[in-house]
Design a protein around this motif. Structure first.
Motif, PDB file in Angstrom:
ATOM      1  N   UNK A 101       0.326  -1.155  -0.014  1.00  0.00           N
ATOM      2  CA  UNK A 101      -0.174  -0.025   0.196  1.00  0.00           C
ATOM      3  C   UNK A 101       1.413   1.349   0.259  1.00  0.00           C
ATOM      4  N   UNK A 102       2.111   0.900  -0.470  1.00  0.00           N
ATOM      5  CA  UNK A 102       2.999   2.568   0.660  1.00  0.00           C
ATOM      6  C   UNK A 102       2.660   3.094   1.041  1.00  0.00           C
ATOM      7  N   UNK A 103       2.590   2.452   2.539  1.00  0.00           N
ATOM      8  CA  UNK A 103       1.943   3.223   3.982  1.00  0.00           C
ATOM      9  C   UNK A 103       3.287   2.279   5.206  1.00  0.00           C
ATOM     10  N   UNK A 104       3.292   3.755   5.940  1.00  0.00           N
ATOM     11  CA  UNK A 104       4.552   3.009   6.861  1.00  0.00           C
ATOM     12  C   UNK A 104       3.137   3.355   8.345  1.00  0.00           C
ATOM     13  N   UNK A 105       2.253   2.570   8.620  1.00  0.00           N
ATOM     14  CA  UNK A 105       1.216   2.893   9.954  1.00  0.00           C
ATOM     15  C   UNK A 105       1.638   1.445  10.696  1.00  0.00           C
ATOM     16  N   UNK A 106       1.540   1.318  12.105  1.00  0.00           N
ATOM     17  CA  UNK A 106       1.430   0.194  12.930  1.00  0.00           C
ATOM     18  C   UNK A 106       0.244  -0.036  13.232  1.00  0.00           C
ATOM     19  N   UNK A 107       0.241  -1.375  13.156  1.00  0.00           N
ATOM     20  CA  UNK A 107      -1.199  -2.185  12.852  1.00  0.00           C
ATOM     21  C   UNK A 107      -2.297  -1.556  14.472  1.00  0.00           C
ATOM     22  N   UNK A 108      -1.955  -0.867  15.331  1.00  0.00           N
ATOM     23  CA  UNK A 108      -3.349  -0.121  15.738  1.00  0.00           C
ATOM     24  C   UNK A 108      -3.434   1.038  14.732  1.00  0.00           C
TER      25      UNK A 108
END
Length: 153
Positions: free
Chosen positions: A28-35
Motif C-alpha cells: 500500500x506504500x504506507x508505514x502505519x502500525x497495526x493499531x
C-alpha cells in the motif's frame, strides 16, 4: 470444540505475525502500525465517531485510541471535528487521504486473501463468510461472560 480452538489459535498467530502486517503496508506504500490501521479501517466502515465509542468498538482503552488518532492526524488521514449533537465533544473522521489510504490497505490485504483462497468455490467462500460473521457476533455477545467452571476471568 478442541479442533475449532486449535484452528482459531493458529489463525490468531498467523494474523499477528509481523510479516502479515508489513507486506500489505509495503504494497500500500504506507508505514502505519497495526493499531493505527485498525482505527483507519474501522473509520472507513462507519460514520465519524467519538474516540470513546471507537475505543469501545475496538475493545481498547481510550488513551490507546488517542495516541493512534494523533499519528493518523499527523499523517493527514483523520481530523477531529465538532460533534453536531454536542458542540463540546469531538468526533474522529477520515479525510479524503484517509479514505484513499484505507482503500489501499484493504486492497493490499485482499491480494494475500485471494491467493490463499484461490481454489475455493464461490459457495465455499459465502459459507465461510457467513460462519465467520456468526462466530464473531457470538464471541462479541459472550465476551463478558466468564467461561463455565473457570471462575472470574
Amino acid at each position: 470444540m478442541v479442533e475449532i480452538e486449535k484452528c482459531l489459535t493458529r489463525i490468531s498467530y498467523l494474523v499477528g505475525r509481523a510479516r502479515q502486517h508489513e507486506y500489505p503496508m509495503a504494497a500500500a506504500g504506507m508505514d502505519l502500525d497495526r493499531a493505527a490501521v485498525a482505527i483507519l479501517r474501522r473509520l472507513a466502515e462507519t460514520e465519524p465517531m467519538r474516540p470513546g465509542v471507537l475505543a469501545g468498538l475496538l475493545a481498547v482503552e481510550a488513551s490507546h485510541v488517542t495516541r493512534q488518532v494523533q499519528q493518523l492526524e499527523r499523517a493527514g488521514y483523520v481530523v477531529r471535528a465538532t460533534d453536531p449533537h454536542d458542540r463540546r465533544a469531538r468526533r474522529i473522521e477520515l479525510t479524503d487521504a484517509g479514505r484513499a489510504a484505507a482503500h489501499r490497505i484493504r486492497e493490499a490485504s485482499r491480494i494475500g486473501m485471494r491467493m490463499a483462497l484461490a481454489d475455493w468455490s464461490d459457495d465455499d467462500l459465502r459459507q465461510l463468510a457467513g460462519l465467520f460473521h456468526r462466530l464473531v457476533d457470538d464471541f462479541i455477545t459472550h465476551a463478558d461472560v466468564p467461561a463455565a467452571g473457570l471462575g472470574p476471568v
